[in-house]
Design a protein around this motif. Structure first.
Motif, PDB file in Angstrom:
ATOM      1  N   LEU A 112      35.294  32.769  33.500  1.00 20.28           N
ATOM      2  CA  LEU A 112      35.045  33.909  34.371  1.00 20.28           C
ATOM      3  C   LEU A 112      35.889  33.801  35.638  1.00 20.28           C
ATOM      4  CD1 LEU A 112      31.148  34.014  34.081  1.00 20.28           C
ATOM      5  CD2 LEU A 112      32.779  35.481  32.878  1.00 20.28           C
ATOM      6  N   ARG A 113      36.262  34.937  36.188  1.00 14.81           N
ATOM      7  CA  ARG A 113      37.058  34.913  37.422  1.00 14.81           C
ATOM      8  C   ARG A 113      36.287  34.195  38.530  1.00 14.81           C
ATOM      9  NH1 ARG A 113      38.002  40.911  39.576  1.00 14.81           N
ATOM     10  NH2 ARG A 113      38.406  41.401  37.375  1.00 14.81           N
ATOM     11  N   GLY A 114      37.028  33.479  39.373  1.00 14.83           N
ATOM     12  CA  GLY A 114      36.404  32.687  40.428  1.00 14.83           C
ATOM     13  C   GLY A 114      35.917  31.337  39.961  1.00 14.83           C
ATOM     14  N   HIS A 115      36.135  30.996  38.689  1.00 15.63           N
ATOM     15  CA  HIS A 115      35.694  29.725  38.122  1.00 15.63           C
ATOM     16  C   HIS A 115      36.890  28.973  37.547  1.00 15.63           C
ATOM     17  CE1 HIS A 115      31.999  32.093  38.269  1.00 15.63           C
ATOM     18  NE2 HIS A 115      31.330  30.968  38.203  1.00 15.63           N
ATOM     19  N   GLY A 116      36.720  27.661  37.409  1.00 19.44           N
ATOM     20  CA  GLY A 116      37.783  26.852  36.829  1.00 19.44           C
ATOM     21  C   GLY A 116      39.098  27.061  37.551  1.00 19.44           C
ATOM     22  N   SER A 117      40.159  27.276  36.767  1.00 19.62           N
ATOM     23  CA  SER A 117      41.479  27.499  37.357  1.00 19.62           C
ATOM     24  C   SER A 117      41.872  28.973  37.345  1.00 19.62           C
ATOM     25  CB  SER A 117      42.529  26.684  36.588  1.00 19.62           C
ATOM     26  OG  SER A 117      42.539  27.052  35.218  1.00 19.62           O
ATOM     27  N   HIS A 118      40.906  29.847  37.108  1.00 18.47           N
ATOM     28  CA  HIS A 118      41.198  31.282  37.058  1.00 18.47           C
ATOM     29  C   HIS A 118      41.755  31.731  38.408  1.00 18.47           C
ATOM     30  CE1 HIS A 118      41.041  35.454  36.023  1.00 18.47           C
ATOM     31  NE2 HIS A 118      40.311  35.265  34.936  1.00 18.47           N
ATOM     32  N   SER A 119      42.886  32.421  38.367  1.00 18.85           N
ATOM     33  CA  SER A 119      43.569  32.817  39.600  1.00 18.85           C
ATOM     34  C   SER A 119      43.025  34.099  40.217  1.00 18.85           C
ATOM     35  CB  SER A 119      45.071  32.992  39.323  1.00 18.85           C
ATOM     36  OG  SER A 119      45.277  33.984  38.319  1.00 18.85           O
ATOM     37  N   VAL A 120      42.264  34.874  39.449  1.00 18.16           N
ATOM     38  CA  VAL A 120      41.750  36.153  39.951  1.00 18.16           C
ATOM     39  C   VAL A 120      40.408  35.941  40.649  1.00 18.16           C
ATOM     40  CG1 VAL A 120      41.031  38.495  39.344  1.00 18.16           C
ATOM     41  CG2 VAL A 120      42.924  37.409  38.117  1.00 18.16           C
ATOM     42  N   LYS A 121      40.265  36.488  41.840  1.00 18.51           N
ATOM     43  CA  LYS A 121      39.044  36.346  42.613  1.00 18.51           C
ATOM     44  C   LYS A 121      38.126  37.552  42.391  1.00 18.51           C
ATOM     45  CE  LYS A 121      40.736  32.623  44.377  1.00 18.51           C
ATOM     46  NZ  LYS A 121      40.253  31.314  43.876  1.00 18.51           N
ATOM     47  N   PRO A 122      36.817  37.347  42.515  1.00 22.95           N
ATOM     48  CA  PRO A 122      35.890  38.473  42.378  1.00 22.95           C
ATOM     49  C   PRO A 122      36.046  39.470  43.520  1.00 22.95           C
ATOM     50  CG  PRO A 122      34.750  36.358  42.153  1.00 22.95           C
ATOM     51  CD  PRO A 122      36.117  36.063  42.682  1.00 22.95           C
ATOM     52  N   SER A 123      35.623  40.686  43.275  1.00 19.51           N
ATOM     53  CA  SER A 123      35.615  41.708  44.312  1.00 19.51           C
ATOM     54  C   SER A 123      34.293  41.634  45.075  1.00 19.51           C
ATOM     55  CB  SER A 123      35.783  43.087  43.668  1.00 19.51           C
ATOM     56  OG  SER A 123      34.605  43.438  42.939  1.00 19.51           O
ATOM     57  N   SER A 124      33.946  42.700  45.766  1.00 17.49           N
ATOM     58  CA  SER A 124      32.672  42.736  46.490  1.00 17.49           C
ATOM     59  C   SER A 124      31.491  42.922  45.550  1.00 17.49           C
ATOM     60  CB  SER A 124      32.690  43.865  47.530  1.00 17.49           C
ATOM     61  OG  SER A 124      32.880  45.119  46.885  1.00 17.49           O
ATOM     62  N   ARG A 125      31.759  43.141  44.252  1.00 15.88           N
ATOM     63  CA  ARG A 125      30.700  43.295  43.250  1.00 15.88           C
ATOM     64  C   ARG A 125      30.975  42.322  42.100  1.00 15.88           C
ATOM     65  NH1 ARG A 125      27.415  47.448  44.019  1.00 15.88           N
ATOM     66  NH2 ARG A 125      26.805  47.502  41.823  1.00 15.88           N
ATOM     67  N   PRO A 126      30.713  41.030  42.328  1.00 16.19           N
ATOM     68  CA  PRO A 126      31.110  40.020  41.342  1.00 16.19           C
ATOM     69  C   PRO A 126      30.417  40.154  39.993  1.00 16.19           C
ATOM     70  CG  PRO A 126      29.722  39.061  43.056  1.00 16.19           C
ATOM     71  CD  PRO A 126      30.099  40.429  43.528  1.00 16.19           C
ATOM     72  N   PHE A 127      29.150  40.549  39.989  1.00 14.34           N
ATOM     73  CA  PHE A 127      28.453  40.656  38.707  1.00 14.34           C
ATOM     74  C   PHE A 127      29.067  41.763  37.853  1.00 14.34           C
ATOM     75  CE2 PHE A 127      24.931  41.587  35.793  1.00 14.34           C
ATOM     76  CZ  PHE A 127      24.604  40.298  35.381  1.00 14.34           C
ATOM     77  N   ASP A 128      29.376  42.887  38.488  1.00 19.54           N
ATOM     78  CA  ASP A 128      30.035  43.975  37.759  1.00 19.54           C
ATOM     79  C   ASP A 128      31.413  43.552  37.258  1.00 19.54           C
ATOM     80  OD1 ASP A 128      27.867  45.621  38.194  1.00 19.54           O
ATOM     81  OD2 ASP A 128      28.728  46.566  39.980  1.00 19.54           O
ATOM     82  N   ASP A 129      32.125  42.755  38.061  1.00 21.23           N
ATOM     83  CA  ASP A 129      33.423  42.231  37.620  1.00 21.23           C
ATOM     84  C   ASP A 129      33.264  41.444  36.320  1.00 21.23           C
ATOM     85  OD1 ASP A 129      34.733  43.245  39.836  1.00 21.23           O
ATOM     86  OD2 ASP A 129      34.619  41.371  40.963  1.00 21.23           O
ATOM     87  N   HIS A 130      32.259  40.569  36.290  1.00 20.33           N
ATOM     88  CA  HIS A 130      32.062  39.735  35.114  1.00 20.33           C
ATOM     89  C   HIS A 130      31.725  40.576  33.883  1.00 20.33           C
ATOM     90  CE1 HIS A 130      32.601  36.311  37.547  1.00 20.33           C
ATOM     91  NE2 HIS A 130      31.356  36.120  37.944  1.00 20.33           N
ATOM     92  N   ILE A 131      30.879  41.575  34.059  1.00 20.70           N
ATOM     93  CA  ILE A 131      30.511  42.434  32.934  1.00 20.70           C
ATOM     94  C   ILE A 131      31.751  43.157  32.399  1.00 20.70           C
ATOM     95  CG2 ILE A 131      29.202  44.476  32.234  1.00 20.70           C
ATOM     96  CD1 ILE A 131      27.056  43.637  34.241  1.00 20.70           C
ATOM     97  N   ASP A 132      32.518  43.745  33.293  1.00 21.11           N
ATOM     98  CA  ASP A 132      33.712  44.479  32.865  1.00 21.11           C
ATOM     99  C   ASP A 132      34.741  43.547  32.230  1.00 21.11           C
ATOM    100  OD1 ASP A 132      32.608  46.830  33.812  1.00 21.11           O
ATOM    101  OD2 ASP A 132      33.665  46.758  35.735  1.00 21.11           O
ATOM    102  N   ASP A 133      34.897  42.349  32.792  1.00 22.31           N
ATOM    103  CA  ASP A 133      35.859  41.397  32.237  1.00 22.31           C
ATOM    104  C   ASP A 133      35.450  40.961  30.832  1.00 22.31           C
ATOM    105  OD1 ASP A 133      37.397  41.484  34.514  1.00 22.31           O
ATOM    106  OD2 ASP A 133      36.690  39.569  35.320  1.00 22.31           O
ATOM    107  N   VAL A 134      34.179  40.613  30.656  1.00 25.18           N
ATOM    108  CA  VAL A 134      33.717  40.145  29.344  1.00 25.18           C
ATOM    109  C   VAL A 134      33.818  41.263  28.318  1.00 25.18           C
ATOM    110  CG1 VAL A 134      31.727  39.295  28.041  1.00 25.18           C
ATOM    111  CG2 VAL A 134      32.259  38.322  30.289  1.00 25.18           C
ATOM    112  N   ALA A 135      33.449  42.477  28.706  1.00 24.60           N
ATOM    113  CA  ALA A 135      33.555  43.611  27.784  1.00 24.60           C
ATOM    114  C   ALA A 135      35.002  43.815  27.338  1.00 24.60           C
ATOM    115  CB  ALA A 135      33.020  44.879  28.446  1.00 24.60           C
ATOM    116  N   THR A 136      35.940  43.734  28.271  1.00 26.86           N
ATOM    117  CA  THR A 136      37.351  43.911  27.932  1.00 26.86           C
ATOM    118  C   THR A 136      37.861  42.751  27.084  1.00 26.86           C
ATOM    119  OG1 THR A 136      37.677  45.097  30.021  1.00 26.86           O
ATOM    120  CG2 THR A 136      39.642  44.367  28.872  1.00 26.86           C
ATOM    121  N   PHE A 137      37.375  41.547  27.371  1.00 23.02           N
ATOM    122  CA  PHE A 137      37.795  40.388  26.576  1.00 23.02           C
ATOM    123  C   PHE A 137      37.299  40.510  25.140  1.00 23.02           C
ATOM    124  CE2 PHE A 137      37.589  35.900  25.187  1.00 23.02           C
ATOM    125  CZ  PHE A 137      38.924  35.565  25.374  1.00 23.02           C
TER     126      PHE A 137
END
Length: 283
Positions: A67-92
């Motif tokens: 997930l973004r913001g974890h490990g070595s992931h270079s992309v940082k979360p926005s002001s709505r991190p939970f929504d970021d994770h949902i959208d990222d996982v859905a796209t993945f």
């Protein structure tokens, strides 16, 4: 297994991948690919130690997303991190579906379990699913119920966990904090290898993830197979919360013991891996 990166649908992903099915049998081609989603204070690397190698031995293709913001992931979360994770996982999942040309099993652990539930209830994702696995997952009622239960049952753990999420590396220099966290995560005293597997990629968590409950809408329905597994000695997501999740989805929970919240690296992880790989292979 090495970390891989890809850009897909204007998003950047970092993930671990393993595919040994050509080496196993032609029957493996009918098995669903499995996508693992990790929890707090970890990354996709968490599943590379035991779970993915075991699945590979049975011919199951596996992906483990960071997930973004974890490990070595270079992309940082926005002001709505939970929504970021949902959208990222859905796209993945869309990405994996396009790669594999068949429906996917999504296996969410802890925080990743709540994210997985939100993703799998999206109408556009449902046709791409073969099943949903929830491991020591935050329940459908979300963080408010889980946090309240932890505060009432174990306020010391609640305070320590908050400190570790804000400044993990510094907090764990405190022997007391370290011992409280280890006791909460493991049913049996872990060795240094187990601790390294769990704590090797610590990064501070965005507390905005936990300030809102993010409950599942109980008016939505899921039409794919679901299995809900928990650790009998889990102090972060206790048995009562696992049972609540199982009731929500109309299934019987499966518990492993002796096992704490650190299920993917616990001493009895082989039993967990065997059950989950068998369940996925039966779909």
């Amino acid at each position: 297994m090495k970390i891989q990166s890809v850009k897909y649908s204007d998003r950047e992903f970092e993930y671990y991948f393993s595919n040994c099915q050509q080496e196993v049998s032609q029957q493996a081609s009918s098995l669903p690919p499995v996508v693992f989603i990790h929890g707090i204070l970890s990354s996709g690397q968490l599943f590379t130690h035991h779970m993915m190698p075991y699945f590979d031995s049975l011919g199951l293709t596996t992906y483990s997303l960071t997930l973004r913001g974890h490990g070595s992931h270079s992309v940082k979360p926005s002001s709505r991190p939970f929504d970021d994770h949902i959208d990222d996982v859905a796209t993945f999942i869309e990405f994996v579906y396009q790669q594999e040309k068949k429906p996917v099993v999504v296996a969410g652990y802890s925080l990743g379990g709540l994210i997985t539930q939100h993703v799998c209830l999206r109408e556009e994702i449902k046709p791409k699913l073969a099943g949903m696995v929830l491991m020591a997952s935050v329940p459908p009622q979300g963080f408010s119920q889980l946090n309240q239960a932890m505060w009432l049952d174990n306020p010391v753990l609640s305070l320590v966990l908050g400190q570790v999420m804000v400044m993990p590396n510094m907090a764990l220099l405190n022997p007391y904090y370290r011992n409280v966290l280890i006791d909460a995560l493991f049913a049996c005293k872990p060795n240094e290898q187990q601790l390294g597997m769990l704590l090797s990629e610590l990064k501070a968590e965005d507390l905005r993830l936990f300030l809102e409950p993010h409950p599942i809408d109980d008016r939505l329905s899921l039409s794919v197979p679901v299995t809900v597994v928990g650790a009998q000695e889990d102090k972060l997501v206790p048995a009562s919360q696992v049972e609540a999740t199982a009731v929500f989805y109309g299934v019987e929970p499966v518990f492993f013991s002796p096992m704490g919240h650190a299920m993917p690296v616990e001493k009895e992880v082989a039993k967990l891996a065997a059950y989950l790989a068998g369940w996925c292979s039966s779909l």
